[in-house]
Structure formats: C-alpha cells, structure tokens
Design a protein around this motif. Structure first.
Motif, mmCIF file in Angstrom:
data_model
loop_
_atom_site.group_PDB
_atom_site.id
_atom_site.type_symbol
_atom_site.label_atom_id
_atom_site.label_comp_id
_atom_site.label_asym_id
_atom_site.label_seq_id
_atom_site.Cartn_x
_atom_site.Cartn_y
_atom_site.Cartn_z
ATOM 1 N N ALA A 50 0.835 -1.208 0.000
ATOM 2 C CA ALA A 50 0.000 0.000 0.000
ATOM 3 C C ALA A 50 0.868 1.255 0.000
ATOM 4 N N ALA A 51 1.950 1.237 0.781
ATOM 5 C CA ALA A 51 2.842 2.397 0.835
ATOM 6 C C ALA A 51 3.571 2.590 -0.486
ATOM 7 N N LEU A 52 4.001 1.497 -1.113
ATOM 8 C CA LEU A 52 4.711 1.595 -2.387
ATOM 9 C C LEU A 52 3.797 2.057 -3.521
ATOM 10 N N SER A 53 2.523 1.730 -3.435
ATOM 11 C CA SER A 53 1.591 2.025 -4.524
ATOM 12 C C SER A 53 1.027 3.433 -4.475
ATOM 13 N N LYS A 95 8.521 9.811 -4.067
ATOM 14 C CA LYS A 95 9.836 10.008 -4.672
ATOM 15 C C LYS A 95 10.424 8.668 -5.117
ATOM 16 N N LYS A 96 11.431 8.758 -5.946
ATOM 17 C CA LYS A 96 12.125 7.543 -6.384
ATOM 18 C C LYS A 96 12.976 7.028 -5.241
ATOM 19 N N LEU A 97 13.083 5.725 -5.172
ATOM 20 C CA LEU A 97 13.868 5.081 -4.119
ATOM 21 C C LEU A 97 15.214 4.657 -4.687
ATOM 22 N N ASP A 98 16.258 4.873 -3.896
ATOM 23 C CA ASP A 98 17.553 4.362 -4.350
ATOM 24 C C ASP A 98 17.666 2.892 -3.930
ATOM 25 N N ARG A 99 18.693 2.247 -4.362
ATOM 26 C CA ARG A 99 18.860 0.809 -4.146
ATOM 27 C C ARG A 99 18.897 0.480 -2.651
ATOM 28 N N LYS A 112 5.064 -5.977 -5.445
ATOM 29 C CA LYS A 112 5.105 -5.534 -6.836
ATOM 30 C C LYS A 112 5.587 -4.099 -6.820
ATOM 31 N N TRP A 113 6.778 -3.895 -7.320
ATOM 32 C CA TRP A 113 7.395 -2.559 -7.292
ATOM 33 C C TRP A 113 6.856 -1.726 -8.445
ATOM 34 N N PRO A 114 6.389 -0.542 -8.165
ATOM 35 C CA PRO A 114 5.891 0.340 -9.247
ATOM 36 C C PRO A 114 7.037 0.681 -10.197
ATOM 37 N N ARG A 115 6.700 0.800 -11.478
ATOM 38 C CA ARG A 115 7.704 1.133 -12.472
ATOM 39 C C ARG A 115 8.323 2.483 -12.188
ATOM 40 N N SER A 116 9.571 2.594 -12.491
ATOM 41 C CA SER A 116 10.377 3.813 -12.388
ATOM 42 C C SER A 116 10.389 4.402 -10.987
ATOM 43 N N ARG A 117 10.217 3.564 -9.946
ATOM 44 C CA ARG A 117 10.294 4.050 -8.582
ATOM 45 C C ARG A 117 11.622 3.689 -7.938
#
Length: 171
Positions: free
Chosen positions: A135-138, A143-147, A164-169
């Motif tokens: 829910a938090a990732l979606s 902002k974009k997350l670094d590795r 499921k990681w959102p694209r380009s995040r």
C-alpha cells in the motif's frame, strides 16, 4: 472712454459658478425603510420603522410555517451573526498542546491494526506485513527510491518477494 461695471480682464463672477449640493446616494427603498409606522403589538400601539415592521411580519409568517419567510429569517439571522462577529471578534485563546509519545504504544497499535509485528527469530525487530508495504509503495506521487532504500524495505517486510514494485520508482 465709457464707464463699465467691470474693469477689462476682470470676471463678473470671481468665485465662479456655485457648486450644486449633491444628495447622498440613497435609494428610494432605503428612504421608505427609515419611515415610521404605528403598529399594534400585543394589543398596544407603538411606533416602529418600516424595516422593523417588515421583520416582525417575516417572523410571524415564518412561525406560521411559510417556507419563503423561513428562508428570509434564516438569512437575516446569518447576516446578524456575521455583523456581531465582525463587531466583537472572538479573542484568540492559546491552547497548550502536550504530546506524550511511547514507542511501546506505537508498536502495540501497529500490532492491533495488523500492520506490523515482531519477527519470530528476533523479537526486538519488527517487520511490516506485505499488504501494508505494498500500500505504501503504490501511493502515487512518491519520490524515487535508491537501491539502499529498496533493500531496507525488503529487509523489514514479511514476504518481500510478493511485493510488486511500481515502475520507475527504484533507481
């Protein structure tokens, strides 16, 4: 040379034309509202302005259940309240807020809500359930997350492989 009343080059009216006295911009309706009438109220005759008489009639009609009069009466009340508020603004009262935080209470709240719980192998380390992490990732607009941040999210989540990681995040 002929004798005249005014010398050459001198005006016959040195002060100029007198100005007209301007009446204030008052509508005929406002003039009528200020007139007085004799009204009978509770069997007694008394003087009242036309405006006051109209307000009394509106109140009487509103109490009789006439919808238009009720609406008009409510508008009159709102207008009066606004005027009173502007005339006598409520003083600002300072309210002192005291916060008391306890990590134990927050942990218990997370457990009750089913968001997180201690890891069985390490009871002092808490992990977040996959649904809450997802829910938090979606959430949009994040902002974009670094590795490194993505690795921390995987480490502190139960069942990180199901995320499921959102694209380009993730950079």
């Amino acid at each position: 040379m002929s004798s005249t009343r005014f010398q050459p080059g001198q005006s016959g009216n040195p002060k100029g034309r007198p100005r007209k006295h301007r009446r204030p911009n008052v509508s005929a309706f406002e003039i009528i509202l200020d007139k007085t009438l004799t009204i009978t109220q509770n069997g007694k005759a008394r003087e009242a302005t036309v405006e006051e008489a109209l307000q009394q009639q509106t109140l009487k009609d509103a109490l009789a259940g006439k919808r238009l009069a009720i609406r008009k009466l409510l508008k009159m009340i709102e207008k009066r309240e606004r005027a009173l508020e502007q005339k006598n603004p409520e003083p600002c009262r300072k309210i002192e807020l005291k916060h008391h935080y306890s990590a134990d209470n927050a942990d218990e709240a997370l457990r009750i809500l089913g968001i997180a719980e201690p890891e069985p192998a390490f009871p002092t380390r808490w992990k977040v359930h996959a649904w809450a992490t997802q829910a938090a990732l979606s959430r949009p607009g994040r902002k974009k997350l670094d590795r490194r941040e993505a690795d921390n999210i995987r480490f502190f989540s139960f069942d990180p492989d199901s995320l499921k990681w959102p694209r380009s995040r993730v950079e």
